[in-house]
Design a protein around this motif. Structure first.
Motif, short mmCIF file in Angstrom:
data_model
loop_
_atom_site.label_atom_id
_atom_site.label_comp_id
_atom_site.label_asym_id
_atom_site.label_seq_id
_atom_site.Cartn_x
_atom_site.Cartn_y
_atom_site.Cartn_z
N CYS A 108 0.83 -1.20 0.00
CA CYS A 108 0.00 0.00 0.00
C CYS A 108 0.86 1.25 0.00
CB CYS A 108 -0.98 -0.01 1.17
SG CYS A 108 -0.31 0.59 2.72
N CYS A 161 8.20 -2.01 3.74
CA CYS A 161 7.43 -2.73 2.72
C CYS A 161 7.46 -1.97 1.40
CB CYS A 161 6.00 -2.93 3.22
SG CYS A 161 4.85 -3.62 2.03
N CYS A 207 2.24 -3.87 8.68
CA CYS A 207 1.14 -4.83 8.69
C CYS A 207 1.56 -6.17 8.10
CB CYS A 207 -0.08 -4.27 7.96
SG CYS A 207 -0.08 -4.52 6.18
N CYS A 209 4.24 2.24 4.77
CA CYS A 209 5.43 2.19 5.61
C CYS A 209 6.70 1.90 4.80
CB CYS A 209 5.26 1.19 6.76
SG CYS A 209 5.32 -0.54 6.28
S1 SF4 Z 1 3.42 -3.42 5.41
FE1 SF4 Z 1 1.27 -2.98 5.26
S2 SF4 Z 1 1.17 -0.83 5.86
FE2 SF4 Z 1 3.29 -1.20 5.31
S3 SF4 Z 1 3.37 -0.58 3.16
FE3 SF4 Z 1 3.05 -2.80 3.29
S4 SF4 Z 1 0.87 -3.00 3.04
FE4 SF4 Z 1 1.23 -0.88 3.63
#
Ligand code: SF4
Ligand SMILES: Cc1cc2nc3c(=O)[nH]c(=O)nc-3n(C[C@H](O)[C@H](O)[C@H](O)COP(=O)(O)O)c2cc1C
Ligand code: SF4
Ligand code: FES
Lengths: 610, 239
Positions: free
Chosen positions: A500, A506, A546, A503
């Motif tokens: 997404c 990721c 996440c 953060c």
């Molecule tokens: S770990 Fe979750 S919150 Fe972080 S960028 Fe990936 S999908 Fe988004």
């Protein structure tokens, strides 16, 4: 944009607003309808929606940029997206994409998020992550409708239909046929029939008794994490709030998973009954079924089941004549974002926003939709809960293991004779699934999707259960003909595309990992790059916000451990290879100066010839 | 008696509802952070404030403090993870520290020093990002934006304006501005807004004050961030 189009767009938006309301939380649903009608969301629609719903135009645009199925520029009148999961590729999808592209007179190949659009605007060809048809791939979506079992003839026919501009309603019906392929039935699949028995028991014996049965059953969530369902319902029931919500997670985004598709096709009544029972336990009056955009074709069917149940008194006000038992369900469509399966991102998406994971705590059970207590459960979980309330907790306990009561429905695909849906008691070893589906010479199994675990034959005695191998249901098989690095490349691209972006580990780590995998695949890697992959993977696991980021490096880390040769045999050299090719970078300067002698070349990163 | 937890062996008092970060800041103990600003709602996106609480790592800015917990914020493992996260931020954008107007007063740079980051390490992405100089008083250089959303939160929750938002997803995520043209100059943004004063990097800068304090004599040139804290607390001195 020409003026008459703007007028048409405004008219359409006005109608959508009139029919579906002006709640800002319906933004995504309006955008999806506009996209379906105009093959993009034109500026006029952005302006009209932002004015009517009191959200900034930037928020509207940001949502369009977030969801893979929404665009601000037109794709083709026929918008074609090939499913690009590894199982589709194993079934020859790449060759078919090329065929179609050639037949349509297009050039190049689509990349993720980057479609080929024909200049006349008639057709575009792009890619989608897994569309949930792995047992009958290769598959594609045309204007959101799933076409399965693709082969060369089908490509020819599709090209003709597009050239002649035949509307989708007049395409051959068999193109859109989706099979259930149920190969093994157990506790849940054994009997699709329902006559509201679970609800009757709820009404007769009360919410406490229903919850007690769910507690007794030991039912754990079937969406992957395995949280105890009764506990979730109890927390939500006891949380302070003015309203309560029930959400069915039908996002089914995990590559290789398609069991919810089958449940929503033939067992929708039971799933909805499970949601209704849950609502009775919580005292919820509204529920949502969040349906992934890829399953658009199921929408009319699901709407009709809801309608029929309302007519039968099983949904709506005074369910089964019981005072205060009021509950209804709305279907919300997703628009191509894997992260929206994560429950807090799903709730953001339900509220019409970009599907970015929420800060937790608070968890949805205390603060979910509209910041009210909300239960989010998987499709299969609701189905099981309906039966548990109907037949009692011991019925589920009768199968499975100590910590995993009941059965698990698997979506089996890849190299086997009989791909499809298999239901097993928890505790079933991997090798039994392999022999039942006719898998031979199996090299590896990817269990629980791209985010799950890669199993080598040494793992095939392990059992499917929360104690050992938990799974959301995906079971992809790779035999000895396969190069597992193809799987790794596919998954690495998937996670980089589906992060997404909230953060750092990721968002950036996922892209770095994908680039390193590609570097190694291109024969330019070294031992150093492999240790970098481990390093980045560890940081993502440890530091991501996440579950997506936590699990995204699994496939790389697992294969580095269990199948190191898929990387090793491609290494250019032992130590270090720069990712930057200095000599190639100088080619432009050579062309400009008209030099191409030895002195104008760099032979090696370290060695400059003079 | 007030409740306490242990941070690197030190007893830190806290009130129920406080995060590890809140309590540490109140006790004058530094935990590196970028997307956190005590005046705005916690966010948890940069992940630089990662700490160890036994089996798990959590972001100190979002995790609640609890009685008797043992928090490790300075082990080499934690610092190494933070370093990697910073290295990721540096290769994601285009950061030209030696030439940057914010050099020496930039929190990204200062936190990087604090964690012992000496080089960007990963392969640069070299994204193409524009500079927006359309506003009379403020310039935005998207090359230095680390997507901490401090400006988004400040504008929305403090200024009541919603000037900024994040668009796209994954590596394509980027900061956008709410105006018909997408330019800051056409938005309702003002230099007096809180959002103009929260950026931890040199992405949002006031115009016409370039290099007032020579590089070498700036905030973090003089003392490390673990002593002087966030740049926002020293605005008058540094710009
Ligand atoms: S770990 Fe979750 S919150 Fe972080 S960028 Fe990936 S999908 Fe988004
Ligand atoms: C990235 C990500 C994607 C997910 N996708 C799904 C999904 O498609 N379907 C699902 O039921 N759960 C999915 N989950 C798990 C949900 O967050 C949640 O745990 C689940 O819906 C709870 O239902 P259950 O208790 O019935 O399993 C996903 C989780 C993550 C982190
Ligand atoms: S401009 Fe500054 S404050 Fe805004 S998101 Fe980017 S780095 Fe953060
Ligand atoms: S400061 Fe805690 S995650 Fe950014």
């Amino acid at each position: 944009m020409n003026e008459s189009l703007a007028v048409t767009v405004e008219g359409f938006v006005a109608e959508s607003l009139a029919t579906h309301g002006r709640d800002p939380r319906h933004l995504l649903q309006h955008l999806i309808r506009v996209q379906q009608r105009f093959s993009c969301v034109p500026d006029a629609a952005v302006e009209a929606l932002s004015a009517a719903l009191d959200v900034t135009r930037t928020q509207v645009r940001a949502a369009i940029a977030f969801y893979a199925f929404l665009h601000d520029r037109p794709r083709g009148a026929f918008e074609i997206r090939f499913s690009d999961n590894i199982t589709d590729r194993m079934l020859g999808s790449r060759r078919l994409i090329r065929l179609l592209i050639e037949r349509l007179g297009l050039t190049g190949l689509p990349a993720w998020g980057c479609d080929l659009v024909r200049v006349d605007g008639r057709v575009s060809v792009g890619l989608a992550s897994c569309t949930g048809m792995c047992d009958q791939g290769p598959a594609l979506l045309v204007n959101g409708q799933a076409v399965t079992n693709l082969d060369a003839q089908r490509m020819d026919r599709i090209a003709d239909l597009v050239q002649e501009g035949i509307p989708l309603e007049r395409w051959p019906g068999e193109f859109f046929r989706v099979e259930n392929n149920i190969r093994r039935r157990g506790l849940l699949l054994g009997n699709p029939a329902t006559d509201g028995a679970a609800l009757r028991r709820l009404v007769d014996e009360g919410a406490d008794a229903a919850l007690a049965e769910v507690e007794r059953s030991g039912l754990r969530g079937r969406g992957g994490a395995g949280f105890t369902t009764a506990l979730k319902w109890r927390f939500c029931r006891e949380a302070p709030g003015t309203d309560r919500y029930v959400v069915c997670n039908a996002d089914e985004g995990e590559p290789g998973t398609f069991k919810d598709r089958v449940l929503l096709t033939d067992y929708a009544d039971l799933v909805i009954e499970g949601m209704t029972v849950c609502a009775g336990v919580l005292g919820a009056r509204r529920g949502f079924l969040y349906l992934r955009g890829e399953y658009l074709y199921l929408l009319p069917h699901l709407e009709s089941v809801l309608q029929r149940r309302r007519a039968e008194g099983l949904l709506g006000t005074r369910i089964l004549g019981a005072d205060g038992l009021d509950f209804d369900i709305e279907i919300h469509l997703g628009a191509g974002a894997y992260i929206c399966g994560e429950e807090s991102a799903l709730i953001e998406s339900l509220e019409g926003k970009r599907g970015v994971t929420r800060k937790r705590p608070p968890f949805p059970v205390t603060s979910g939709f509209d910041d009210q207590p909300t239960v989010v459960n998987n499709v299969e979980t609701f189905l099981a809960a309906a039966r548990v309330v109907q037949w009692g907790g011991y019925w589920l306990r009768g199968e499975g293991t100590d910590q995993s009561a009941g059965s698990k429905i698997l979506s089996v695909s890849g190299d086997c004779a009989r791909p499809g849906i298999y239901e097993y008691p928890f505790g079933t070893p991997v090798h039994q699934v392999l022999s039942d589906c006719g898998a031979e010479n199996t090299q590896a199994v990817q269990i629980s999707g791209a985010a799950g675990a890669t199993l080598s034959p040494a793992d095939f005695d392990r059992i499917i259960a929360f104690e050992d191998l938990p799974t959301a249901g995906s079971f992809m098989i790779f035999d000895h003909r396969r190069d597992l690095l193809d799987m790794v490349r596919n998954f690495a691209a998937f996670f980089a595309h589906e992060s997404c972006g909230f953060c750092t580990p990721c968002r950036v780590g996922g892209a770095l990992l994908r680039n390193l995998v590609e570097k190694v695949a291109a024969g330019q890697g070294s031992e150093y790059d492999l240790s970098e992959m481990r390093h980045i993977g560890a940081v993502m696991r440890q530091a991501s916000y996440c579950g997506l980021g936590h699990t995204a490096p699994n496939h790389v880390l697992n294969t580095l451990d269990k199948f190191p040769q898929i990387y090793r045999r491609r290494l250019a050299r032992e130590a270090h290879t720069p990712s930057f090719d200095l000599d190639a970078a100088l080619s432009e300067a050579r062309a400009l100066t008209g030099r191409d002698d030895v002195g104008a070349h760099v032979r090696d990163g370290s060695e400059v010839s003079s | 008696m007030s409740k306490t937890f242990k941070l690197d062996g030190r007893e830190i008092p806290f009130e129920t509802g406080q995060t590890i970060m809140d309590a540490a800041l109140a006790a004058g103990v530094y935990i590196p952070h970028l997307c956190h600003n005590p005046e705005l709602a916690p966010h948890g996106s940069c992940r630089v404030c990662l700490v160890d609480i036994g089996e798990r790592q959590v972001s100190a800015c979002t995790a609640a403090a609890s009685e008797g917990m043992e928090v490790d914020s300075s082990s080499e493992t934690i610092q190494a993870t933070r370093r990697a996260i910073l290295q990721m931020l540096f290769v994601e954008g285009n950061h030209v520290c030696p030439a940057c107007e914010k050099s020496g007063a930039c929190q990204l740079q200062a936190v990087a020093y604090y964690t012992g980051m000496l080089a960007p390490h990963f392969t640069h992405f070299f994204p193409r990002r524009p500079v927006d100089a359309s506003h009379p008083d403020v310039v935005i250089d998207f090359n230095r934006c680390i997507l901490c959303e401090l400006c988004v939160r400040a504008s929305r929750d403090h200024d009541g304006k919603r000037v900024f938002a994040i668009s796209g997803r994954g590596l394509e995520s980027h900061l956008v501005i709410d105006s018909p043209s997408g330019l800051l100059g056409d938005s309702c943004f003002a230099a007096a807004d809180k959002a103009a004063h929260v950026c931890p990097t040199g992405a949002i800068l006031p115009k016409g004050r370039g290099y007032e304090t020579p590089i070498g004599e700036r905030l973090y040139d003089r003392e490390p961030i673990s002593i002087v804290g966030d740049v926002r607390a020293h605005e008058e001195e540094v710009v």
